[in-house]
Write a protein that holds these residues in place. Structure first.
Motif, PDB file in Angstrom:
ATOM      1  N   ASP A 188       3.987  11.128  -3.290  1.00 19.17           N
ATOM      2  CA  ASP A 188       2.731  10.448  -3.634  1.00 19.17           C
ATOM      3  C   ASP A 188       2.700   8.983  -3.195  1.00 19.17           C
ATOM      4  N   ARG A 189       3.376   8.666  -2.112  1.00 22.86           N
ATOM      5  CA  ARG A 189       3.269   7.316  -1.561  1.00 22.86           C
ATOM      6  C   ARG A 189       1.918   7.164  -0.862  1.00 22.86           C
ATOM      7  N   MET A 190       1.417   5.931  -0.795  1.00 25.62           N
ATOM      8  CA  MET A 190       0.112   5.666  -0.198  1.00 25.62           C
ATOM      9  C   MET A 190       0.268   4.681   0.959  1.00 25.62           C
ATOM     10  N   ILE A 191      -0.577   4.853   1.983  1.00 29.13           N
ATOM     11  CA  ILE A 191      -0.509   4.047   3.196  1.00 29.13           C
ATOM     12  C   ILE A 191      -1.809   3.266   3.385  1.00 29.13           C
ATOM     13  N   PHE A 192      -1.682   1.962   3.625  1.00 39.70           N
ATOM     14  CA  PHE A 192      -2.826   1.116   3.969  1.00 39.70           C
ATOM     15  C   PHE A 192      -2.758   0.827   5.468  1.00 39.70           C
ATOM     16  N   GLU A 193      -3.728   1.301   6.210  1.00 38.21           N
ATOM     17  CA  GLU A 193      -3.781   1.082   7.656  1.00 38.21           C
ATOM     18  C   GLU A 193      -4.605  -0.166   7.966  1.00 38.21           C
ATOM     19  N   PRO A 194      -4.239  -0.930   9.017  1.00 35.35           N
ATOM     20  CA  PRO A 194      -5.027  -2.112   9.384  1.00 35.35           C
ATOM     21  C   PRO A 194      -6.468  -1.736   9.726  1.00 35.35           C
ATOM     22  N   LYS A 195      -7.426  -2.581   9.312  1.00 36.87           N
ATOM     23  CA  LYS A 195      -8.840  -2.271   9.534  1.00 36.87           C
ATOM     24  C   LYS A 195      -9.605  -3.396  10.210  1.00 36.87           C
ATOM     25  N   ILE A 196      -8.890  -4.405  10.709  1.00 31.85           N
ATOM     26  CA  ILE A 196      -9.549  -5.454  11.494  1.00 31.85           C
ATOM     27  C   ILE A 196      -8.824  -5.593  12.823  1.00 31.85           C
ATOM     28  N   THR A 197      -9.451  -6.277  13.767  1.00 29.49           N
ATOM     29  CA  THR A 197      -8.856  -6.428  15.092  1.00 29.49           C
ATOM     30  C   THR A 197      -7.755  -7.489  15.070  1.00 29.49           C
ATOM     31  N   LYS A 198      -6.904  -7.447  16.080  1.00 31.07           N
ATOM     32  CA  LYS A 198      -5.849  -8.459  16.212  1.00 31.07           C
ATOM     33  C   LYS A 198      -6.452  -9.854  16.369  1.00 31.07           C
ATOM     34  N   GLU A 199      -7.601  -9.926  17.034  1.00 29.78           N
ATOM     35  CA  GLU A 199      -8.262 -11.219  17.241  1.00 29.78           C
ATOM     36  C   GLU A 199      -8.733 -11.804  15.908  1.00 29.78           C
ATOM     37  N   GLU A 200      -9.292 -10.958  15.046  1.00 33.68           N
ATOM     38  CA  GLU A 200      -9.737 -11.418  13.729  1.00 33.68           C
ATOM     39  C   GLU A 200      -8.557 -11.889  12.893  1.00 33.68           C
ATOM     40  N   SER A 201      -7.475 -11.127  12.929  1.00 37.90           N
ATOM     41  CA  SER A 201      -6.277 -11.488  12.184  1.00 37.90           C
ATOM     42  C   SER A 201      -5.718 -12.825  12.680  1.00 37.90           C
TER      43      SER A 201
END
Length: 550
Positions: A510-523
């Motif tokens: 039951d582990r959960m994963i958060f995937e990136p949701k913005i661009t590298k440029e925004e970051s």
């Protein structure tokens, strides 16, 4: 201040179950039926609270109790604990958790061993003859030693210390705390001159007391010893060059014996209480314990613990890696026997969960710490606010002692939600800075980051973290990984588990994963503004303040 808006379900990110991603563990299947019959106790002595958790052999907590204890702040930048209150909190947690364990129908004899994990660097001194404390424990975030650190940095040989012990001179390690006590506390100085001064970190204090003040168990493990600046990283023994630099005479101060983190014999057994006679078989500093609890047994594995502070450890294998980018080299764990010790690079952030507590206790933004995400979700972004939470200066990779907490970008548009977001983001920005430094030191980029600790409960914070670092964030369902790590060390010593492949399957459900949701440029744009804020908060303290005068 604007009208506060209500958080919506869409505003708080929802993670993806790990089994739906390509991130998977590769350990041996656990014999759950067999392992559920074995239990291990874990003493988790942290910065603000103590808990005792009893785990079964598959890493599931079956009984626990937690107690918060007093935080003592005599002056600005000072942070102390009462050593006797720490011990009492441990005793009470053991008693209450054991009562719950028995109430469930279990027998005390089913508990095979006990592990200890503890806040590191926190420095205690006591009378060798009586076992009585000579002063409060000086806690790891304490910054009263700024003046001593400044003097030591100018001393001949200062540049060579980190090559030996892995740590830079700062207010962080135990060494400078001990020097301050010797310089400013008459009872400590007198005990030193008379050869009856005993020094230890929290693990040593607890092991000594829980064993009935038996000097045979005046010990520390390699992970805790590596935080003192007294131990050679390669030999795992006290180093004469280091002790000489700090002007310490080993004939006048007793230093605990350094032993492996997992051992059936070195840590003794409880001398009293409901679990009297049960062996203590594991001992790890809290951040090393969290790495073990996250099954970070392979070089390249990393974890980040979002507690009072924030601590990121990266497994570098069986040889220490000297950082050239502002990180610490430390012992990850030492499981003894014929196994070699394993090392890590570490980055430490002084303020993480304590930043949330600041908004709650000092500013009245929220009434409960877990409400921070709801408040942050009332706005779409930080509204231009950047909060450099340098309450105790900035730790890795910056090491800026003369910074103070500073909020940039406040306008009439600013709401509480913007500052709440900026508080969460401060930890995430510093984590990215540390990961970037680790990539430069190791030559490898992480594929995922395992997380735990109180702030990891915030979906918004973890999504922000994934967005900024550009890699998935992997969060376990059972987030007591620090206590679990100590239990694993103890269980490994008494053969509940026999190999690391088996351990890799613990706490993977039951582990959960958060995937990136913005661009590298925004970051990159967000991180650039953070870097500008860090540079602007340098040099805030006057010379007398920076030297620790008050």
């Amino acid at each position: 201040m604007g009208t506060e808006k209500s958080a919506t379900q869409d505003a708080i990110p929802q993670p993806i179950p790990k089994e739906q991603t390509n991130i998977a563990s590769e350990g041996k299947p656990l014999d759950e039926k067999k392992l559920k019959k074995f239990y291990i106790g874990s003493i988790d002595q942290g910065t603000t609270s103590t808990r005792f958790i009893i785990f079964d052999g598959i890493g599931h907590p079956v009984a626990q109790h937690q107690i918060e204890f007093s935080q003592i702040y005599p002056h600005s930048g000072w942070h102390e604990h009462d050593p006797k209150e720490i011990l009492t909190s441990v005793e009470q947690c053991i008693e209450k958790a054991t009562q719950a364990f028995i109430y469930q129908g279990h027998d005390i004899s089913d508990i095979k061993a006990i592990g200890i994990t503890n806040q590191r660097e926190t420095t205690l001194v006591w009378d060798t003859n009586t076992g009585e404390p000579l002063y409060h424990a000086v806690a790891w975030p304490d910054t009263r030693t700024k003046g001593i650190v400044r003097e030591l940095k100018a001393k001949e040989g200062a540049d060579e210390l980190q090559k030996i012990c892995g740590l830079p001179l700062s207010t962080y390690p135990s060494s400078v705390k001990l020097l301050w006590l010797l310089k400013h506390v008459d009872t400590v100085r007198k005990a030193y001159e008379e050869g009856r001064l005993t020094f230890g970190t929290v693990d040593t204090w607890l092991l000594y007391q829980l064993n009935g003040k038996d000097r045979k168990y005046f010990v520390t493990d390699a992970t805790n010893a590596s935080r003192t600046m007294f131990m050679n990283l390669n030999t795992l023994q006290y180093d004469d060059t280091l002790l000489k630099f700090f002007d310490l005479d080993r004939n006048k101060v007793a230093l605990p014996k350094i032993v492996p983190s997992s051992s059936p014999d070195e840590f003794g057994a409880l001398a009293y209480g409901p679990l009297k006679g049960i062996r203590i078989a594991g001992c790890l500093g809290d951040q090393s314990a969290a790495l073990v609890g996250q099954q970070g047994f392979t070089p390249g594995c990393a974890k980040n613990t979002y507690g009072t502070g924030c601590f990121l450890l990266y497994n570098v294998g069986e040889k220490p890696v000297a950082s050239t980018h502002g990180l610490l080299a430390t012992v990850a764990y030492d499981f003894g026997g014929q196994r070699k010790p394993v090392y890590a690079l570490e980055g430490s952030i002084a303020v993480a969960g304590s930043g949330v507590q600041f908004l709650m206790n000092n500013m009245g933004f929220i009434t409960q710490s877990h409400k921070i995400s709801e408040l942050a979700a009332t706005v779409e972004d930080n509204g231009g606010c950047v909060f450099v939470t340098a309450f105790s200066g900035l730790f890795a990779p910056y090491w800026i002692d003369d910074a103070k907490g500073t909020i940039f970008g406040i306008t009439q548009f600013t709401e509480r939600g913007h500052i709440a977001r900026a508080t969460l983001e401060a930890t995430c920005f510093q984590t990215k800075a540390i990961l970037d430094a680790m990539e430069l030191d190791s030559g490898h980029k992480l594929s995922a980051l395992a997380v735990d600790g109180g702030m990891s409960n915030s979906n918004l914070c973890m999504q922000t973290q994934a967005n900024l670092i550009g890699i998935p964030v992997d969060r376990p369902a059972m987030r007591e990984t620090t206590a679990l790590g100590a239990a694993i060390a103890a269980g490994f010593a008494v053969d509940i588990w026999k190999d690391f492949d088996e351990l890799k399957e613990i706490n993977q459900k039951d582990r959960m994963i958060f995937e990136p949701k913005i661009t590298k440029e925004e970051s990159a744009k967000m991180f650039k503004k953070w870097g500008k804020a860090v540079e602007m908060c340098r040099g805030w303290l006057d010379t007398d303040e920076a030297n620790g005068d008050f």
